[in-house]
Design a protein around this motif. Structure first.
Motif, mmCIF file in Angstrom:
data_model
loop_
_atom_site.group_PDB
_atom_site.id
_atom_site.type_symbol
_atom_site.label_atom_id
_atom_site.label_comp_id
_atom_site.label_asym_id
_atom_site.label_seq_id
_atom_site.Cartn_x
_atom_site.Cartn_y
_atom_site.Cartn_z
ATOM 1 N N PHE A 573 32.696 33.896 -13.170
ATOM 2 C CA PHE A 573 31.415 33.629 -12.503
ATOM 3 C C PHE A 573 30.300 34.435 -13.155
ATOM 4 N N TRP A 574 30.530 35.742 -13.340
ATOM 5 C CA TRP A 574 29.473 36.584 -13.893
ATOM 6 C C TRP A 574 29.253 36.301 -15.374
ATOM 7 N N THR A 575 30.273 35.847 -16.073
ATOM 8 C CA THR A 575 30.068 35.446 -17.467
ATOM 9 C C THR A 575 29.174 34.213 -17.541
ATOM 10 N N LEU A 576 29.395 33.246 -16.649
ATOM 11 C CA LEU A 576 28.533 32.067 -16.605
ATOM 12 C C LEU A 576 27.111 32.461 -16.213
ATOM 13 N N LYS A 577 26.990 33.428 -15.287
ATOM 14 C CA LYS A 577 25.671 33.944 -14.927
ATOM 15 C C LYS A 577 24.985 34.558 -16.150
#
Length: 694
Positions: A573-577
């Motif tokens: 999730f945070w990588t996509l963010k």
């Protein structure tokens, strides 16, 4: 001649071809010929044709007043022709007789079947109950239709919002809320997750993933029961004389489980102390804190947040914080200073002076191979507490490389540190994140000096204690791997078996008792061994063949897998963010699964991201690519890529790191839910239907 007959709960009609005493050969309208028992024939007629008769009778049956028919019916058993005469008149037509038959047969709540064409009216109270149930079902169906209509119109009913995670991940397929989602998804031809998101059921992608995890693993919430105080260690523990222990962790680490010490430098024999926090000296199997720890089984980690296995106050009571004497279970390993040969080891229960808590993120850029080379004298670098420990750290660095080389000789091949560990930092985050934070992703080189010192020391302790407990006949929880052959994974068990991946004879997790329940269990066993020696098997909390150990092992395996999956999901999730925040539309990647094996997958070179890619046909695994990214779906945790350029002339298979390929591929797919839009009724199907992020 034609006949109407019952076959497998249905009424069919056909032309009689031949007839014997007990059966007849009948040709159906389709041309199929069947053998019909004489007892199953309910009507014989010459005209009209069976399809015409059945059609007319069905129309008449639909208009039968069942309550009136029930009132007319006799109390004793009767035939359908009898009821037809009472309901339609003394001489009912053939179609009216068939209509009576169909009406009776299709109304089991009014009439019970007593044989072929024979019936008995149901008791009045049963009829009333059945009618009430039918009305309730109609009301439920009306509610389902209303909810489905709201979803299709882009509005989420409160009842569905409240049941969102149950519907998606642990559904009762008979529940009206679930059926409404299925009906709306089918009616709008929209994927369930996209439908619910459009209807406003999901306010925040981050909260969706967080609340889903809590629903599945912490249904009562992540908080601890009130009044859970840390019991004091009442044992009078001796002070470890001459020891100056220090820990090496990340800055966010509060559960400081382990520390190291070095004594005897320059004497020819160096003693390395591996000191482990000792909650096992205060907690006991079965007490209130043990029940909490056994229920949670591990600390849960995710970027910017964690759920600890034990309450913060309890952790603070036993963590190896610097500035005092801390209770510890210590392993002292003696090495020849010149050859680094292990000369012996012993375990002690004691108080250990902890002089420093060193932090990776502050020191990895300072403490490198040159800093640890005592033959040179660079100007003082890094925090004073680290510089004061330069000689012990230098010896630990030398020892770690020696221990690693010895394990690799047993392992048969070097360990691969081809990829870095990624660290996530949420800027300005205090407490639980909300998903809007700015994220920073940095790397820590696997096998860097401080990292290798700690990992080799912990492997040494876990391996030594595992062998020692096995020698004493004290059961423990082990991790083992039979070989490095493809498909042979690490398993947990209660036997001291070799761990081929680490190159050790046995491996019992024992060095993280504040954050893994297996380690706490093993610590109790180690404490018994330290106190009782050869008779420890009689005094240990868990005895040989103890069923509790297998139960703990099974529960831990399941929980640990779920926690790791959540951590991987939130890191994704945070990588996509990060991609969105940095405006990254293209990146360099390595092909880890070619199109010939199904969907092609690529791993980003500079980010912890695996994604499906198009345009990789004909390219071998290991090819380096430039990939253009598609749209990010934060709910489905999905992003696709398209190959725009190959960056190398020849593939590099060695960079694939086969040991983690399966785990990486598992995180690359879309989020799996348990809603089956192909199942309109409440049938059972294993959870895991893939969501189409489109």
């Amino acid at each position: 001649m034609f006949v109407l007959f019952e076959e497998a709960g249905k009424y069919l009609g056909g032309r009689v071809l031949s007839e014997a005493e007990a059966s007849a050969q009948v040709e159906l309208e389709t041309g199929k010929r069947v053998k019909v028992k004489a007892a199953n024939v309910v009507l014989r007629f010459d005209k009209p044709t069976p399809p015409e008769l059945i059609a007319e009778a069905r129309t008449l049956a639909a208009g039968v007043d069942l309550q009136l028919a029930w009132d007319f019916a006799p109390e004793e058993e009767f035939g359908f022709a009898d009821l037809a005469a009472d309901y339609f008149g003394d001489k009912p037509s053939l179609a009216q007789q068939a209509a009576a038959l169909f009406a009776l047969f299709d109304a089991p709540h009014y009439f019970r079947r007593a044989g072929k064409g024979r019936f008995r009216k149901a008791p009045a109270e049963i009829v009333q109950q059945a009618l009430a149930a039918i009305e309730k079902k109609k009301a439920v169906q009306a509610q389902i239709a209303a909810w489905a209509g709201e979803l299709a119109a882009g509005r989420c009913p409160d009842a569905i919002r409240e049941q969102l995670y149950r519907i998606l991940f642990r559904p009762d397929k008979n529940a009206p809320e679930y059926k409404a989602v299925v009906e709306a998804a089918r009616g709008t031809q929209t994927a369930p997750l996209a439908l619910l998101e459009h209807a406003g059921a999901i306010d925040s992608a981050y909260q969706f993933h967080w609340q889903r995890f809590l629903f599945e693993n912490f249904p009562k919430g992540p908080g601890f029961p009130a009044a859970l105080a840390a019991p004091a260690i009442t044992e009078d523990l001796p002070l470890a004389e001459g020891v100056q222990a220090f820990s090496i962790d990340d800055s966010h680490t509060t559960e400081i489980d382990d520390a190291l010490s070095v004594q005897g430098l320059g004497s020819g024999t160096v003693t390395v102390g591996i000191h482990i926090a000792a909650p096992g000296l205060a907690l006991a199997p079965g007490d209130a804190l043990d029940q909490v720890a056994r229920n949670r089984l591990s600390t849960v980690y995710m970027p910017g947040h964690k759920i600890t296995m034990l309450p913060d106050a309890v952790v603070d009571a036993y963590t190896l914080l610097d500035g005092g004497d801390r209770p510890a279970v210590s392993l002292y390993a003696r090495f020849d200073e010149a050859t680094l040969e292990l000369q012996g080891a012993e375990t002690r229960l004691e108080r250990v002076p902890v002089v420093a808590n060193l932090r990776h993120d502050r020191l990895d850029g300072v403490i490198d191979e040159a800093w640890l080379d005592l033959a040179h004298a660079p100007a003082e670098q890094g925090p004073p507490e680290a510089w004061a420990l330069r000689a012990p750290l230098a010896f630990l660095w030398r020892l770690a490389r020696h221990l690693k080389a010895a394990r690799e000789a047993v392992r048969g091949k070097p360990e691969s540190f081809s990829r870095p560990d990624y660290t996530f930092r949420l800027v300005g985050s205090e407490g639980e994140p909300n998903g809007s934070e700015q994220v920073q992703i940095t790397t820590r080189r696997r096998g860097a000096p401080l990292d290798l010192m700690v990992s080799e020391a912990m492997i040494l302790a876990n391996s030594h204690w595992g062998c020692w407990l096995a020698e004493l006949g004290v059961p423990a929880l082990y991790r083992s791997q039979a070989s490095l052959a493809p498909g042979i994974k690490v398993r947990m068990g209660t036997r001291a078996l070799p761990h081929a991946g680490l190159g050790v004879k046995s491996y019992a997790w024992s060095t993280s008792p504040l954050r893994r329940y297996t380690d706490l269990v093993n610590q109790w066993q180690i404490i018994a061994a330290a106190r009782h020696g050869r008779t420890a098997a009689l005094a240990a909390p868990f005895k040989p063949k103890d069923a509790q150990l297998m139960a703990i092992l099974s529960a831990f395996d399941a929980a640990y897998a779920a926690y790791n999956a959540h951590q991987a999901g939130m890191e994704r999730f945070w990588t996509l963010k990060y991609l969105q925040q940095q405006g990254i539309r293209e990146l360099e990647a390595t092909l880890i699964r070619d199109a010939g094996a199904g969907e092609a997958l690529a791993r980003a070179d500079a980010l912890p991201l695996v994604l499906p890619v198009l345009g990789a046909q004909g390219l071998p695994r290991g090819s380096r690519l430039r990939v253009r990214l598609g749209d990010v779906d934060e709910i489905a945790l999905a992003v696709n890529g398209t190959v725009v350029e190959r960056l190398d002339a020849a593939a590099a298979p060695a960079a694939l790191d086969e040991e983690t390929a399966d785990e990486e591929e598992a995180t690359a797919g879309p989020l799996a839910i348990a809603v089956d839009v192909d199942d309109a009724e409440a049938g059972e199907r294993p959870a895991g239907a893939e969501v189409n992020p489109a």
